[in-house]
Enzyme design. Structure first.
Site, PDB file in Angstrom:
ATOM      1  N   ASP A 187       0.847  -1.182   0.000  1.00 19.43           N
ATOM      2  CA  ASP A 187       0.000   0.000   0.000  1.00 19.43           C
ATOM      3  C   ASP A 187       0.890   1.242   0.000  1.00 19.43           C
ATOM      4  OD1 ASP A 187       0.875   0.136   2.597  1.00 19.43           O
ATOM      5  OD2 ASP A 187      -1.048  -0.354   3.494  1.00 19.43           O
ATOM      6  N   GLY A 197       1.128   3.917   1.942  1.00 21.76           N
ATOM      7  CA  GLY A 197       1.529   4.586   3.171  1.00 21.76           C
ATOM      8  C   GLY A 197       0.596   5.702   3.570  1.00 21.76           C
ATOM      9  N   PHE A 208      -2.679   5.812   4.268  1.00 23.96           N
ATOM     10  CA  PHE A 208      -3.592   5.563   5.392  1.00 23.96           C
ATOM     11  C   PHE A 208      -2.859   5.684   6.723  1.00 23.96           C
ATOM     12  CE2 PHE A 208      -5.597   2.705   8.481  1.00 23.96           C
ATOM     13  CZ  PHE A 208      -6.886   3.217   8.487  1.00 23.96           C
ATOM     14  N   ASP A 268      -7.968  -7.203   1.963  1.00 23.00           N
ATOM     15  CA  ASP A 268      -6.919  -7.444   2.963  1.00 23.00           C
ATOM     16  C   ASP A 268      -7.361  -6.878   4.296  1.00 23.00           C
ATOM     17  OD1 ASP A 268      -5.094  -4.838   3.882  1.00 23.00           O
ATOM     18  OD2 ASP A 268      -6.321  -4.497   2.102  1.00 23.00           O
ATOM     19  N   CYS A 326     -12.942 -27.741  10.650  1.00 22.39           N
ATOM     20  CA  CYS A 326     -11.729 -27.226  10.022  1.00 22.39           C
ATOM     21  C   CYS A 326     -10.674 -28.328   9.947  1.00 22.39           C
ATOM     22  CB  CYS A 326     -11.185 -26.038  10.816  1.00 22.39           C
ATOM     23  SG  CYS A 326      -9.659 -25.337  10.160  1.00 22.39           S
ATOM     24  N   CYS A 340      -7.359 -27.635   9.203  1.00 24.10           N
ATOM     25  CA  CYS A 340      -6.032 -27.025   9.224  1.00 24.10           C
ATOM     26  C   CYS A 340      -5.107 -27.817  10.144  1.00 24.10           C
ATOM     27  CB  CYS A 340      -6.100 -25.562   9.671  1.00 24.10           C
ATOM     28  SG  CYS A 340      -6.348 -25.304  11.445  1.00 24.10           S
ATOM     29  N   CYS A 350      -6.094 -27.570  13.925  1.00 21.92           N
ATOM     30  CA  CYS A 350      -7.283 -28.324  14.325  1.00 21.92           C
ATOM     31  C   CYS A 350      -7.067 -29.833  14.247  1.00 21.92           C
ATOM     32  CB  CYS A 350      -8.479 -27.899  13.468  1.00 21.92           C
ATOM     33  SG  CYS A 350      -9.062 -26.222  13.846  1.00 21.92           S
ATOM     34  N   HIS A 384      -4.448 -20.899  12.290  1.00 20.87           N
ATOM     35  CA  HIS A 384      -5.849 -21.302  12.117  1.00 20.87           C
ATOM     36  C   HIS A 384      -6.672 -20.192  11.458  1.00 20.87           C
ATOM     37  CE1 HIS A 384      -9.906 -22.743  12.898  1.00 20.87           C
ATOM     38  NE2 HIS A 384     -10.147 -21.536  13.383  1.00 20.87           N
TER      39      HIS A 384
END
Length: 370
Positions: free
Chosen positions: A92, A94, A96, A266, A304, A306, A309, A335
């Site tokens: 980005d 900068g 913000f 994002d 889940c 992952c 998990c 997770h």
């Protein structure tokens, strides 16, 4: 090398299925991008990000501008080599951070003079400085330097801010020296005023950027207003270029964004709440520090698959947080990021199979959204 291919538009909404092609690989859209603010997604190694399905990550020009600075990253061979990440990166501008982190700032037509939130030293960012820094970083997608108006803000303030953002966008585009390898996106502003959003979108599109971002949303306004403004704004964005909504990362906001034609999003949310002991599950958010999980030997999320998990229990992860072991935030981060990346994969599949809204409604019922 930058290219966007639109494969399919949903029959039940504005949702889209596409692909972004960059020098460092392809990105299936719609996609969620984990945030690596200071050239790292907190607690995560690059190899771990790849294993959980991250296709692209975001880093922050403001923070890298302050530390370690452009010279260090330039000597390292660019941001990809510096942080050991060989897939696409978005940075980005900068803007913000300048407006949100620095109380002492002076906005002029030339740029923004501000004090570092780290040591109070005087700094200066302009469209040219931001683009030059991003050129040095070597990120695949870079962002125009813009002014993000707060919420609420008066019409006059937002109009002046939006017009300045348009002028800054043109200056940044004219200055951009690496357009063959870095795609510069324009940022549409205009606050919560539809006529200003329309003007901003049309003038940004006239500048012919490779992609466009919707900025200035998810800044404190009610969700209903955000959805209304987003739905209105995407009508003025080209179909043949990627659309990026900045700063959203909760499951509901991601679904709502995709429904309104957004391809990229994002947010720091999944990693930030993970460090504070909260995890996202199919049945809603779970605060793992709570005492009721002391003897709960089930996974964080039964649905889940992952790594976390499959191998760790709620009781164990709660223990890690309660004794301040770094593994706790690491497991919660793995997770949360996997959950959102997998959710986006399922969203893409639902668009492909023409059942996006059905999938959204089923997800909302389980999660507990109204």
């Amino acid at each position: 090398m930058f290219k966007f291919e639109l494969y399919k538009k949903a029959k039940d909404s504005k949702a889209r299925l596409g692909k972004i092609i960059t020098d460092h690989g392809e990105i299936e859209t719609p996609i969620f991008m984990p945030v690596g603010t200071r050239a790292t997604v907190k607690t995560m190694a690059s190899e771990e990000l790849k294993k959980i399905g991250a296709q692209i990550i975001l880093s922050n020009t403001y923070h890298l501008f302050l530390r370690p600075g452009s010279e260090i990253i330039k000597k390292a061979g660019g941001l990809h080599k510096f942080m050991h990440w060989d897939k696409p990166i978005l940075t980005d501008s900068g803007g913000f951070q300048v407006f949100s982190l620095s109380d002492n700032r002076k906005i002029t037509e030339e740029g923004v003079e501000f004090r570092s939130h780290i040591d109070g030293s005087k700094k200066f960012l302009s469209p040219e400085v931001s683009i030059e820094m991003q050129n040095i970083l070597g990120s695949d997608i870079i962002m125009s330097f813009d002014e993000c108006a707060p919420y609420p803000a008066s019409y006059d303030y937002v109009e002046k801010s939006m017009q300045r953002t348009l002028r800054w966008a043109k200056r940044g585009k004219d200055f951009h020296k690496n357009s063959d390898h870095q795609a510069l996106f324009g940022i549409i502003q205009g606050g919560m005023y539809k006529d200003l959003r329309k003007i901003s979108a049309k003038e940004m599109v006239d500048m012919d950027f490779p992609g466009y971002s919707v900025g200035g949303l998810s800044v404190g306004e009610p969700k209903e207003i955000m959805n209304e403004i987003l739905d209105y704004t995407t009508d003025f964005m080209p179909e043949n270029k990627p659309r990026y909504l900045m700063g959203v990362g909760s499951p509901d906001y991601l679904f709502e964004a995709v429904e309104r034609g957004i391809d990229m999003a994002d947010c720091v949310l999944p990693t930030r709440i993970a460090r504070n002991g909260s995890v996202i599950t199919h049945r809603g958010k779970l605060v793992i520090r709570n005492a009721k999980y002391k003897e709960d030997f089930s996974p964080l999320d039964q649905e889940c698959d992952c790594y976390v998990c499959r191998n760790y229990t709620r009781a164990y992860i709660r223990h890690l947080f309660n004794v301040d072991e770094i593994l706790g935030p690491r497991l919660a981060t793995i997770h949360n990021l996997y959950f959102l990346l997998n959710m986006m994969e399922n969203i893409r599949e639902s668009i492909r199979g023409d059942y996006f809204l059905e999938y959204k409604n089923d997800f909302y019922k389980k999660y507990g959204y109204n």
